[in-house]
Write a protein that holds these residues in place. Structure first.
Motif, PDB file in Angstrom:
ATOM      1  N   UNK A 169       0.824  -1.207   0.000  1.00 36.56           N
ATOM      2  CA  UNK A 169       0.000   0.000   0.000  1.00 36.56           C
ATOM      3  C   UNK A 169       0.860   1.259   0.000  1.00 36.56           C
ATOM      4  N   UNK A 170       2.007   1.192   0.674  1.00 31.54           N
ATOM      5  CA  UNK A 170       2.907   2.347   0.676  1.00 31.54           C
ATOM      6  C   UNK A 170       3.478   2.601  -0.717  1.00 31.54           C
ATOM      7  N   UNK A 193       6.582  -2.714 -11.276  1.00 28.06           N
ATOM      8  CA  UNK A 193       6.822  -3.942 -10.499  1.00 28.06           C
ATOM      9  C   UNK A 193       5.655  -4.294  -9.587  1.00 28.06           C
ATOM     10  N   UNK A 194       4.978  -3.264  -9.046  1.00 29.40           N
ATOM     11  CA  UNK A 194       3.873  -3.519  -8.134  1.00 29.40           C
ATOM     12  C   UNK A 194       2.703  -4.185  -8.846  1.00 29.40           C
ATOM     13  N   UNK A 195       2.394  -3.735 -10.056  1.00 27.09           N
ATOM     14  CA  UNK A 195       1.266  -4.300 -10.798  1.00 27.09           C
ATOM     15  C   UNK A 195       1.524  -5.740 -11.226  1.00 27.09           C
ATOM     16  N   UNK A 196       2.789  -6.156 -11.257  1.00 24.57           N
ATOM     17  CA  UNK A 196       3.136  -7.512 -11.684  1.00 24.57           C
ATOM     18  C   UNK A 196       3.572  -8.412 -10.528  1.00 24.57           C
ATOM     19  N   UNK A 201      -1.576  -7.721  -2.826  1.00 29.43           N
ATOM     20  CA  UNK A 201      -3.021  -7.961  -2.857  1.00 29.43           C
ATOM     21  C   UNK A 201      -3.598  -7.660  -4.246  1.00 29.43           C
ATOM     22  N   UNK A 202      -4.625  -8.411  -4.628  1.00 27.46           N
ATOM     23  CA  UNK A 202      -5.198  -8.269  -5.973  1.00 27.46           C
ATOM     24  C   UNK A 202      -5.701  -6.849  -6.217  1.00 27.46           C
ATOM     25  N   UNK A 203      -6.325  -6.242  -5.210  1.00 30.12           N
ATOM     26  CA  UNK A 203      -6.848  -4.885  -5.384  1.00 30.12           C
ATOM     27  C   UNK A 203      -5.717  -3.890  -5.629  1.00 30.12           C
ATOM     28  N   UNK A 204      -4.607  -4.084  -4.940  1.00 28.17           N
ATOM     29  CA  UNK A 204      -3.455  -3.188  -5.121  1.00 28.17           C
ATOM     30  C   UNK A 204      -2.879  -3.357  -6.522  1.00 28.17           C
TER      31      UNK A 204
END
Length: 265
Positions: A169-170, A193-196, A201-204
């Motif tokens: 989340x950060x 990198x976060x999206x992959x 978490x799926x929502x993130x």
């Protein structure tokens, strides 16, 4: 003889130990008594203090439960007052929890500044690192629209670390700050990198992917060549007229008029 000698030695040793103990008692007896008394007072004082602490924690727990009941019953103003009273009390876990609950109630009431103050107070008072970092994350989330990218980065640097439980989340929040500041390179480095990341978490991951689409669109728009726009008018376009044809010169002599030339008399 050996038996009598051993018996004599034991008597001498026993007498010597008695003399040594008496000497120690004569020199340090007062200190020993004081130390024992202090120990007894300390044990009694600790039990008294522990009993009071336990009683105070139980009372705070009951007040906290009552405040929660007020919030669940929709009595927002009364719940806010109850949480504020607990949060302003002695330093305890229930005081920190009351700060967090107070912040949540302030967010629901649209009192963002009060919520930020409550979250920051919880972060400063919490002993548990998990609660402290959670309060810091929520405070930054509420201020993300009013702070610049550098301040957001300073607030989130510790929270995006690999071992921090709030890192996903950060990182999403840091990507939001980068997009808002127009720092597309930083946004891409954080959000791609976060999206992959399958551990996020799926929502993130979904929100990070949506933000990445915005980043890509902004980069394409920035790299596209400038388009020339023509001004539109209501009148029809004027068609160019062809130049008049030039008369070709005659190659022979001019033909005489019919009837011939008039003869003079």
């Amino acid at each position: 003889m050996a038996t009598e000698r051993d018996s004599l030695l034991r008597e001498v040793d026993a007498e010597l130990r008695r003399d040594q103990l008496q000497m120690i008692w004569d020199q340090y007896g007062t200190y020993i008594i004081g130390a024992v008394a202090a120990l007894l007072v300390g044990v009694g004082g600790y039990k008294w203090w522990d009993g009071r602490r336990t009683a105070a924690a139980e009372a705070a727990g009951q007040r906290f439960e009552q405040a929660l009941n007020l919030a669940e019953a929709g009595k927002a103003d009364e719940a806010l007052k109850a949480f504020a009273a607990i949060a302003g009390g002695t330093r305890s876990n229930y005081a920190v929890l009351a700060q967090l609950a107070l912040a949540g109630q302030s967010v629901k009431a649209g009192k963002v500044d009060d919520a930020v103050t409550a979250y920051e107070a919880a972060a400063s008072r919490a002993d548990d690192a998990l609660i402290k970092d959670y309060a810091r994350l929520q405070s930054t989330s509420l201020k993300i629209d009013t702070i610049d990218f550098t301040e957001a980065q300073n607030r989130l640097n510790d929270l995006i670390a690999d071992k921090n439980p709030w890192r996903y989340m950060a990182r999403e929040l840091l990507g939001v700050a980068a997009v808002r500041a127009g720092r597309m390179d930083e946004a891409r480095n954080t959000l791609a990198p976060l999206s992959a990341d399958p551990r996020a978490p799926a929502a993130v991951r979904e929100r990070a992917g949506a933000l990445m689409n915005m980043v890509v669109a902004a980069e394409l728009e920035r790299s596209a060549p400038a388009k020339i726009e023509f001004e539109k008018t209501d009148s029809p376009a004027v068609q160019p007229q062809a130049a008049p044809a030039k008369a070709e010169p005659s190659r022979g002599k001019a033909a005489p008029p019919k009837g011939g030339a008039a003869k003079g008399k």
